[in-house]
Design a protein around this motif. Structure first.
Motif, PDB file in Angstrom:
ATOM      1  N   LEU A 195       0.843  -1.188   0.000  1.00  0.00           N
ATOM      2  CA  LEU A 195       0.000   0.000   0.000  1.00  0.00           C
ATOM      3  C   LEU A 195       0.883   1.245   0.000  1.00  0.00           C
ATOM      4  O   LEU A 195       1.744   1.399   0.874  1.00  0.00           O
ATOM      5  N   PHE A 196       0.690   2.107  -0.968  1.00  0.00           N
ATOM      6  CA  PHE A 196       1.509   3.309  -1.160  1.00  0.00           C
ATOM      7  C   PHE A 196       2.999   2.953  -1.281  1.00  0.00           C
ATOM      8  O   PHE A 196       3.868   3.759  -0.945  1.00  0.00           O
ATOM      9  N   ASN A 197       3.268   1.716  -1.736  1.00  0.00           N
ATOM     10  CA  ASN A 197       4.639   1.217  -1.895  1.00  0.00           C
ATOM     11  C   ASN A 197       5.418   1.186  -0.576  1.00  0.00           C
ATOM     12  O   ASN A 197       6.650   1.186  -0.580  1.00  0.00           O
ATOM     13  N   LYS A 198       4.693   1.116   0.560  1.00  0.00           N
ATOM     14  CA  LYS A 198       5.374   1.131   1.863  1.00  0.00           C
ATOM     15  C   LYS A 198       4.816   0.102   2.838  1.00  0.00           C
ATOM     16  O   LYS A 198       5.571  -0.540   3.560  1.00  0.00           O
ATOM     17  N   TRP A 199       3.488  -0.056   2.871  1.00  0.00           N
ATOM     18  CA  TRP A 199       2.876  -0.813   3.957  1.00  0.00           C
ATOM     19  C   TRP A 199       2.384  -2.165   3.463  1.00  0.00           C
ATOM     20  O   TRP A 199       1.653  -2.253   2.473  1.00  0.00           O
ATOM     21  N   ASP A 200       2.781  -3.226   4.169  1.00  0.00           N
ATOM     22  CA  ASP A 200       2.386  -4.590   3.831  1.00  0.00           C
ATOM     23  C   ASP A 200       1.045  -4.893   4.493  1.00  0.00           C
ATOM     24  O   ASP A 200       0.948  -4.975   5.726  1.00  0.00           O
ATOM     25  N   VAL A 201       0.008  -5.067   3.686  1.00  0.00           N
ATOM     26  CA  VAL A 201      -1.331  -5.311   4.215  1.00  0.00           C
ATOM     27  C   VAL A 201      -1.516  -6.772   4.618  1.00  0.00           C
ATOM     28  O   VAL A 201      -2.353  -7.087   5.468  1.00  0.00           O
ATOM     29  N   SER A 202      -0.730  -7.686   4.045  1.00  0.00           N
ATOM     30  CA  SER A 202      -0.908  -9.110   4.313  1.00  0.00           C
ATOM     31  C   SER A 202      -0.594  -9.484   5.752  1.00  0.00           C
ATOM     32  O   SER A 202      -1.064 -10.507   6.240  1.00  0.00           O
ATOM     33  N   GLU A 203       0.176  -8.674   6.454  1.00  0.00           N
ATOM     34  CA  GLU A 203       0.516  -9.001   7.837  1.00  0.00           C
ATOM     35  C   GLU A 203      -0.513  -8.486   8.843  1.00  0.00           C
ATOM     36  O   GLU A 203      -0.394  -8.739  10.030  1.00  0.00           O
ATOM     37  N   VAL A 204      -1.541  -7.800   8.365  1.00  0.00           N
ATOM     38  CA  VAL A 204      -2.579  -7.256   9.243  1.00  0.00           C
ATOM     39  C   VAL A 204      -3.674  -8.297   9.418  1.00  0.00           C
ATOM     40  O   VAL A 204      -4.123  -8.921   8.450  1.00  0.00           O
ATOM     41  N   LYS A 205      -4.129  -8.503  10.647  1.00  0.00           N
ATOM     42  CA  LYS A 205      -5.194  -9.461  10.956  1.00  0.00           C
ATOM     43  C   LYS A 205      -6.333  -8.755  11.672  1.00  0.00           C
ATOM     44  O   LYS A 205      -6.103  -7.913  12.530  1.00  0.00           O
ATOM     45  N   VAL A 206      -7.550  -9.133  11.305  1.00  0.00           N
ATOM     46  CA  VAL A 206      -8.752  -8.579  11.945  1.00  0.00           C
ATOM     47  C   VAL A 206      -9.077  -9.459  13.144  1.00  0.00           C
ATOM     48  O   VAL A 206      -9.429 -10.632  12.990  1.00  0.00           O
ATOM     49  N   THR A 207      -8.958  -8.925  14.337  1.00  0.00           N
ATOM     50  CA  THR A 207      -9.194  -9.712  15.552  1.00  0.00           C
ATOM     51  C   THR A 207     -10.675  -9.840  15.876  1.00  0.00           C
ATOM     52  O   THR A 207     -11.084 -10.809  16.520  1.00  0.00           O
ATOM     53  N   ASP A 208     -11.486  -8.885  15.456  1.00  0.00           N
ATOM     54  CA  ASP A 208     -12.932  -8.945  15.704  1.00  0.00           C
ATOM     55  C   ASP A 208     -13.558  -9.875  14.663  1.00  0.00           C
ATOM     56  O   ASP A 208     -13.603  -9.568  13.475  1.00  0.00           O
ATOM     57  N   LEU A 209     -14.061 -11.029  15.106  1.00  0.00           N
ATOM     58  CA  LEU A 209     -14.571 -12.032  14.175  1.00  0.00           C
ATOM     59  C   LEU A 209     -15.787 -11.541  13.405  1.00  0.00           C
ATOM     60  O   LEU A 209     -16.002 -11.927  12.257  1.00  0.00           O
ATOM     61  N   SER A 210     -16.609 -10.693  14.010  1.00  0.00           N
ATOM     62  CA  SER A 210     -17.813 -10.224  13.324  1.00  0.00           C
ATOM     63  C   SER A 210     -17.487  -9.279  12.174  1.00  0.00           C
ATOM     64  O   SER A 210     -18.316  -9.084  11.280  1.00  0.00           O
ATOM     65  N   LEU A 211     -16.306  -8.684  12.172  1.00  0.00           N
ATOM     66  CA  LEU A 211     -15.942  -7.712  11.140  1.00  0.00           C
ATOM     67  C   LEU A 211     -15.040  -8.292  10.059  1.00  0.00           C
ATOM     68  O   LEU A 211     -14.693  -7.577   9.113  1.00  0.00           O
ATOM     69  N   MET A 212     -14.671  -9.559  10.174  1.00  0.00           N
ATOM     70  CA  MET A 212     -13.726 -10.138   9.217  1.00  0.00           C
ATOM     71  C   MET A 212     -14.284 -10.110   7.794  1.00  0.00           C
ATOM     72  O   MET A 212     -13.551  -9.876   6.835  1.00  0.00           O
ATOM     73  N   ARG A 213     -15.581 -10.349   7.639  1.00  0.00           N
ATOM     74  CA  ARG A 213     -16.195 -10.380   6.315  1.00  0.00           C
ATOM     75  C   ARG A 213     -16.292  -8.985   5.705  1.00  0.00           C
ATOM     76  O   ARG A 213     -16.333  -8.831   4.470  1.00  0.00           O
ATOM     77  N   TYR A 214     -16.324  -7.944   6.528  1.00  0.00           N
ATOM     78  CA  TYR A 214     -16.620  -6.603   6.040  1.00  0.00           C
ATOM     79  C   TYR A 214     -15.421  -5.661   6.091  1.00  0.00           C
ATOM     80  O   TYR A 214     -15.553  -4.503   5.723  1.00  0.00           O
TER      81      TYR A 214
END
Length: 218
Positions: free
Chosen positions: A36-55
């Motif tokens: 993202l913006f040639n700087k930030w790796d999005v693949s290492e980010v995890k959504v801890t709230d299970l209800s929001l994972m789909r959205y």
């Protein structure tokens, strides 16, 4: 008989030769990660709230701009990257309407400031802020015999994300008008405070206000 035995032995040897050729053949070059913006790796980010994972969509993109691809259906915006949804939220004021490049620049500079202050991935801070700023309970008005009666209801995950982004964008709009701080600095401070669950920030305060009203209407 001797010729048949020689052919039977020769067949598996031919198969092994084919396998060795396929293994030895050089494969395609590994594709570089989309940052993202040639700087930030999005693949290492995890959504801890299970209800929001789909959205909360974290599909890697260099520039979060889908050119209106997900605007045709109401729930199709769940497939839009969460960073682009924040950018679109910043565009919903009269000063930034239609100025997507300006909104992208505000978010990009805010992410750099977040990383400078917290030494963390700013996308992870954004996901935590959305989880803390989205109300879990709201009120609706039911009419009984001409009288409006408030009733508490659970908030859907999609509306939680929508409300959180709306609160964050509203906080940036109001705070940047009252102070001399630039919009990206206001956004960075709001995201950091919301990711910590600080009730003093605007977005978390609005969320607790809605939940408090809903609690009294149970």
């Amino acid at each position: 008989m001797a010729e048949a035995e020689v052919k039977a032995k020769a067949k598996p040897e031919a198969k092994t030769e084919v396998k060795s050729k396929t293994e030895a053949a050089p494969g395609a070059k590994p594709q570089a990660k989309k940052l993202l913006f040639n700087k930030w790796d999005v693949s290492e980010v995890k959504v801890t709230d299970l209800s929001l994972m789909r959205y909360v969509n974290l599909t890697p993109q260099i520039i979060p701009h889908s050119c209106g691809k997900f605007s045709r259906q109401e729930f199709n915006k769940a497939n839009m990257m969460i960073v682009e949804r924040l950018i679109n939220g910043l565009m919903q004021t009269e000063n930034n309407t239609g100025k997507k490049e300006l909104a992208i620049r505000i978010v990009r500079d805010a992410f750099e400031l977040i990383n400078k202050k917290t030494k963390r991935n700013p996308v992870e801070v954004l996901v935590e802020a959305i989880g803390n700023a989205g109300p879990r309970e709201e009120t609706v008005r039911l009419k009984y015999g001409g009288i409006n009666v408030p009733k508490a209801v659970d908030t859907s995950p999609m509306r939680r994300v929508d409300s959180a982004i709306g609160f964050l964008a509203e906080a940036v709009y109001k705070s940047s008008r009252k102070s001399k701080k630039p919009a990206f600095a206001v956004l960075a401070d709001e995201l950091i405070a919301a990711s910590k669950g600080d009730a003093k920030c605007y977005s978390v305060g609005k969320k607790e206000e809605k939940e408090r009203i809903a609690k009294s209407a149970r």
